[in-house]
Design a protein around this motif. Structure first.
Motif, PDB file in Angstrom:
ATOM      1  N   GLY A   1       0.823  -1.209   0.000  1.00  8.78           N
ATOM      2  CA  GLY A   1       0.000   0.000   0.000  1.00  8.78           C
ATOM      3  C   GLY A   1       0.852   1.251   0.000  1.00  8.78           C
ATOM      4  O   GLY A   1       1.915   1.303   0.616  1.00  8.78           O
ATOM      5  N   LEU A   2       0.380   2.249  -0.727  1.00 10.50           N
ATOM      6  CA  LEU A   2       1.105   3.522  -0.821  1.00 10.50           C
ATOM      7  C   LEU A   2       0.113   4.653  -0.612  1.00 10.50           C
ATOM      8  O   LEU A   2      -0.957   4.671  -1.208  1.00 10.50           O
ATOM      9  N   THR A   3       0.483   5.600   0.242  1.00 15.57           N
ATOM     10  CA  THR A   3      -0.363   6.770   0.462  1.00 15.57           C
ATOM     11  C   THR A   3       0.410   8.010   0.035  1.00 15.57           C
ATOM     12  O   THR A   3       1.532   8.230   0.484  1.00 15.57           O
TER      13      THR A   3
ATOM     14  N   PRO B   1      -1.566   1.591  17.110  1.00 18.66           N
ATOM     15  CA  PRO B   1      -2.263   0.317  16.911  1.00 18.66           C
ATOM     16  C   PRO B   1      -3.475   0.475  15.998  1.00 18.66           C
ATOM     17  O   PRO B   1      -3.910   1.593  15.721  1.00 18.66           O
ATOM     18  N   HIS B   2      -3.999  -0.628  15.542  1.00 19.76           N
ATOM     19  CA  HIS B   2      -5.185  -0.600  14.692  1.00 19.76           C
ATOM     20  C   HIS B   2      -6.011  -1.840  14.965  1.00 19.76           C
ATOM     21  O   HIS B   2      -5.464  -2.938  15.109  1.00 19.76           O
ATOM     22  N   GLU B   3      -7.306  -1.646  15.061  1.00 19.96           N
ATOM     23  CA  GLU B   3      -8.187  -2.790  15.284  1.00 19.96           C
ATOM     24  C   GLU B   3      -9.106  -2.923  14.082  1.00 19.96           C
ATOM     25  O   GLU B   3      -9.780  -1.960  13.701  1.00 19.96           O
TER      26      GLU B   3
ATOM     27  N   LYS C   1     -14.103  -5.932  11.825  1.00 13.55           N
ATOM     28  CA  LYS C   1     -14.753  -6.964  11.009  1.00 13.55           C
ATOM     29  C   LYS C   1     -14.015  -8.292  11.115  1.00 13.55           C
ATOM     30  O   LYS C   1     -14.618  -9.349  11.230  1.00 13.55           O
TER      31      LYS C   1
ATOM     32  N   TYR D   1       0.630   5.196  10.731  1.00 13.06           N
ATOM     33  CA  TYR D   1      -0.553   5.996  10.407  1.00 13.06           C
ATOM     34  C   TYR D   1      -0.147   6.997   9.327  1.00 13.06           C
ATOM     35  O   TYR D   1       0.703   7.851   9.550  1.00 13.06           O
TER      36      TYR D   1
ATOM     37  N   ARG E   1      -3.504  12.136   5.782  1.00  5.14           N
ATOM     38  CA  ARG E   1      -3.518  13.082   4.655  1.00  5.14           C
ATOM     39  C   ARG E   1      -4.903  13.672   4.465  1.00  5.14           C
ATOM     40  O   ARG E   1      -5.903  13.005   4.657  1.00  5.14           O
TER      41      ARG E   1
ATOM     42  N   ALA F   1      -7.937  12.028   6.336  1.00  5.21           N
ATOM     43  CA  ALA F   1      -8.069  10.582   6.493  1.00  5.21           C
ATOM     44  C   ALA F   1      -6.790  10.006   7.084  1.00  5.21           C
ATOM     45  O   ALA F   1      -5.689  10.470   6.781  1.00  5.21           O
ATOM     46  N   THR F   2      -6.949   9.009   7.942  1.00  2.00           N
ATOM     47  CA  THR F   2      -5.813   8.234   8.437  1.00  2.00           C
ATOM     48  C   THR F   2      -5.855   6.876   7.748  1.00  2.00           C
ATOM     49  O   THR F   2      -6.842   6.161   7.839  1.00  2.00           O
ATOM     50  N   ILE F   3      -4.778   6.570   7.034  1.00  2.00           N
ATOM     51  CA  ILE F   3      -4.707   5.336   6.252  1.00  2.00           C
ATOM     52  C   ILE F   3      -3.709   4.394   6.923  1.00  2.00           C
ATOM     53  O   ILE F   3      -2.663   4.845   7.401  1.00  2.00           O
ATOM     54  N   VAL F   4      -4.047   3.110   6.956  1.00  2.55           N
ATOM     55  CA  VAL F   4      -3.093   2.107   7.449  1.00  2.55           C
ATOM     56  C   VAL F   4      -2.975   0.979   6.434  1.00  2.55           C
ATOM     57  O   VAL F   4      -3.875   0.762   5.625  1.00  2.55           O
ATOM     58  N   ASN F   5      -1.842   0.289   6.466  1.00  3.56           N
ATOM     59  CA  ASN F   5      -1.648  -0.913   5.640  1.00  3.56           C
ATOM     60  C   ASN F   5      -1.425  -2.074   6.594  1.00  3.56           C
ATOM     61  O   ASN F   5      -0.284  -2.348   6.954  1.00  3.56           O
TER      62      ASN F   5
ATOM     63  N   ASN G   1       0.246  -5.611   4.349  1.00  2.00           N
ATOM     64  CA  ASN G   1       1.269  -5.621   3.315  1.00  2.00           C
ATOM     65  C   ASN G   1       2.479  -4.771   3.689  1.00  2.00           C
ATOM     66  O   ASN G   1       2.353  -3.741   4.333  1.00  2.00           O
TER      67      ASN G   1
ATOM     68  N   PRO H   1      -4.480  -2.998  -0.278  1.00  2.00           N
ATOM     69  CA  PRO H   1      -3.666  -3.057   0.935  1.00  2.00           C
ATOM     70  C   PRO H   1      -3.900  -1.877   1.876  1.00  2.00           C
ATOM     71  O   PRO H   1      -3.717  -2.013   3.078  1.00  2.00           O
TER      72      PRO H   1
ATOM     73  N   LYS I   1      -6.088   0.637   4.029  1.00  2.00           N
ATOM     74  CA  LYS I   1      -7.413   0.707   4.650  1.00  2.00           C
ATOM     75  C   LYS I   1      -7.570   2.091   5.283  1.00  2.00           C
ATOM     76  O   LYS I   1      -6.608   2.624   5.848  1.00  2.00           O
TER      77      LYS I   1
ATOM     78  N   ASN J   1      -9.628   5.999   9.837  1.00  2.00           N
ATOM     79  CA  ASN J   1     -10.723   6.914  10.158  1.00  2.00           C
ATOM     80  C   ASN J   1     -10.643   8.160   9.298  1.00  2.00           C
ATOM     81  O   ASN J   1      -9.628   8.446   8.674  1.00  2.00           O
TER      82      ASN J   1
END
Lengths: 340, 309
Positions: free
Chosen positions: A116-118, A128-130, A133, A143, A146, A155-159, A162, B269, B271, B274
């Protein structure tokens, strides 16, 4: 293994400022994670010339790729360098500048590695991330924060799964700080042919003109910035006049650039340059998040806007309710009168 | 010389004209409040493709777009301006795709519909994401070279001379383009096939052509028909039988043999952890008018505190 990597962009043998900013950030992330910081430099005739511009930021290991075909930058050879190095080293994080090179290279590397690339992050943190689902929790993810959707939300994006977790960051968003001028990092001069097959050198650069930046927005102590409310290209003339008397630099919002009032390299904001001047005079700028992200750390913010409810007014120290064409000439006039 | 060109285009919400109702009170995007438009830089890309079609008769220009049924509008719009047709890549399984899953879908579709493609041209970036990632990611997935930040395609030529270097073998056609780089411009040459991404500062797209509007105005993708109806139920049904170009191609994951694990949310990949509306830390502002008195007072105050001067 699992270290933090920074791709260092080069113009000739000079390391780009944005790369040094990212090395500084990368060092902090590596400390938080308890891992090492590694850097990659690829170019031609760079061995012996780039180490002192990279190691002092706290780089534990510098990988140098030095071969004729690696400068000037072209997409495929540099992609091969990173993809094959990353297959071997398995970094958990990779950072690069969100400029023409980083935005050409980053997506290719992410596509090849399925990671993943942001793009254009304005902040990077570890946390951490939960995933509710899947009922899975993750520790120590990057985190990637952007503004999104034209700068209207953040938005906060996580991978989660990967690797590497990849992010690009614009110039000026992070601050470059030397950790230790004598920092002892290991330098590895890699065998380029092992990483880049001869068939990858497909782009021929026929002609290339690069000029040093015409403006000094990043280093300016006073900035006069114009937005869509300036109204026209001609309207910017008076901003230049104000900038001249104040010894300031002129900047612009994205709306003004998109409308053709100002050149692209004057753009301040998430997709332009990030600035931290002592004084920021916002002329006819409404204050989309995308813009504010690039100037909110200014010392004193003066907003000139005919709209009392312009979002930028909430972060301004001085709000002048008036039109740009009325107020700016008055600022010039009274500055000249009072500064004598 | 004839070229097979695919233009990658996206229908996007017009984030440049965001009104106060664009965000819901919960902080999510109210898409219905934003008009859907042809991504601006994709129009610049289309123009570069159409210029090559003008220059090399027999060249085909097709638009590939991924989205819901209404995204077929961008294909029709491109046809009004000179494109030959296009494909709407559409499937629920594509929903929630990030740039990587999007590029997988596009690359897979290109392999399926146009294996002999010479040039894939798209806008540098879409205004709803601003990532500039999909073009290069498609190139990498197809193993093709790329030229990003293109200002102008200068030349496409056939290579006739004997090529000495091993890396030059197989260069049958080449493209030369100028591109914007940080602080300058570069002219580069690449063998075809190649992916180009075009800047908004490149030549604007030509307007609609009235004859082409007449010819293509009834062109529809199957998803645009009312549920449960077919082309035969439409007025002018006979036209659709006679003129195949009025049926805009539509592709699902099954049509292009896509690996579902690499599509949509499952194949993404990245997500979104928030999303929030940023609330600026409001400062105590001094509010002034534009009167001479107020401006003079402000300048004196700033000079006295050595903030300016």
């Amino acid at each position: 293994m699992n270290n933090v990597f920074v791709y260092c962009e080069l113009e000739g043998t000079k390391v780009a400022e944005v790369s040094q900013e990212l090395l500084t950030k990368g060092r902090k992330l590596a400390n938080t994670l308890g891992v090492q910081l590694e850097a990659v430099a690829a170019g031609s005739g760079i061995t012996g010339k780039v180490e002192s511009q990279i190691l002092p930021y706290g780089v534990d290991k510098l990988h140098i790729f030095d071969a004729e075909g690696l400068a000037p930058y072209t997409s495929k050879p540099h992609t091969a360098v990173l993809v094959n190095l990353f297959k071997q080293e398995k970094p958990q994080i990779c950072l690069m500048g969100a400029d023409v090179v980083g935005r050409d290279l980053g997506p290719r590397v992410s596509s090849a590695l399925h990671s993943g690339l942001t793009a254009d992050c304005t902040a990077l943190e570890i946390g951490p991330h939960e995933d509710k689902k899947l009922g899975k929790t993750y520790e120590n993810l990057l985190y990637q924060i952007r503004p999104a959707f034209g700068g209207n939300i953040v938005a906060t994006i996580v991978n989660p799964e990967n690797r590497p977790q990849m992010a690009t960051v614009r110039s000026g968003v992070m601050k470059a700080e030397i950790l230790d001028p004598n920092y002892k990092g290991e330098v590895i001069v890699e065998d380029v042919a092992k990483f880049v097959p001869e068939t990858e050198y497909v782009t021929k650069v026929l002609d290339r003109h690069v000029q040093a930046a015409k403006n000094n927005l990043k280093g300016a102590s006073i900035i006069v910035a114009g937005g869509y409310g300036v109204g026209s290209k001609e309207g910017f003339d008076q901003l230049y006049e104000l900038a001249k008397v104040l010894h300031a630099e002129v900047g612009a919002s994205r709306a003004a650039v998109d409308a053709g009032f100002a050149d692209h390299d004057l753009q301040i904001g998430q997709t332009g340059v990030t600035v931290r001047p002592k004084v920021y005079i916002a002329c006819g700028i409404s204050g989309a998040i995308q813009h504010v992200a690039g100037m909110k750390e200014s010392g004193i913010i003066i907003s000139i806007n005919s709209d009392e409810n312009a979002p930028i007014n909430t972060i301004a120290d001085y709000v002048i309710n008036g039109t740009v064409e009325d107020v700016v000439p008055k600022l010039i006039k009274y500055y000249k009168q009072n500064s004598k | 010389m004839k070229l097979n060109i695919i233009v990658l285009a996206k229908q996007v919400p017009d984030t440049r004209n965001v009104g106060p109702d664009a965000m819901t009170p919960e902080g999510t995007v109210n898409r219905s409040a934003l008009p859907a438009i042809f991504n601006p830089e994709d129009l610049n890309a289309l123009e570069q493709a159409l210029r090559l079609k003008d220059q090399f008769p027999g060249t085909t220009v097709h638009v590939l777009t991924m989205g819901p049924g209404r995204a077929a509008e961008v294909i029709r719009e491109a046809m009004y301006r000179g494109a030959d047709g296009g494909w709407l890549l559409t499937d629920r399984a594509f929903a929630g795709a990030d740039t990587l899953a999007t590029s997988y879908a596009l690359a897979t579709a290109i392999k399926h519909v146009c294996p002999n493609v010479d040039l894939i041209i798209g806008g540098r970036q879409a205004i709803d994401g601003d990532t500039a990632q999909v073009g290069p990611q498609v190139a990498e997935k197809l193993g093709l070279n790329q030229i990003t930040y293109v200002e102008e395609v200068k030349e496409v030529k056939e290579v006739t001379e004997v090529l000495a270097k091993a890396s030059d073998q197989g260069r049958a056609k080449e493209v030369i383009a100028t591109r914007h780089i940080d602080g300058g411009v570069e002219t580069v040459e690449s063998p075809l096939p190649c992916v180009l991404t075009v800047n908004g500062s490149a030549a604007p797209c030509r307007p609609r052509n009235a004859k082409l509007v007449m010819k293509y105005k009834r062109a529809l993708a199957p998803l645009e028909l009312a549920p449960g109806t077919s082309y035969e139920d439409l007025p002018y049904a006979d036209q659709y039988g006679k003129k195949a170009y009025l049926k805009i191609g539509q592709l699902t994951t099954a049509d292009v043999n896509a690996d579902l694990a690499q599509c949509g949310l499952a194949g993404s990949p990245t997500k979104v952890k928030n999303v929030e509306n940023i609330v600026f830390k409001a400062k105590e502002s001094k509010v002034l008018t534009g009167s001479d008195e107020d401006i003079n007072g402000l300048v004196q105050e700033l000079l006295a505190s050595h903030t300016i001067g």
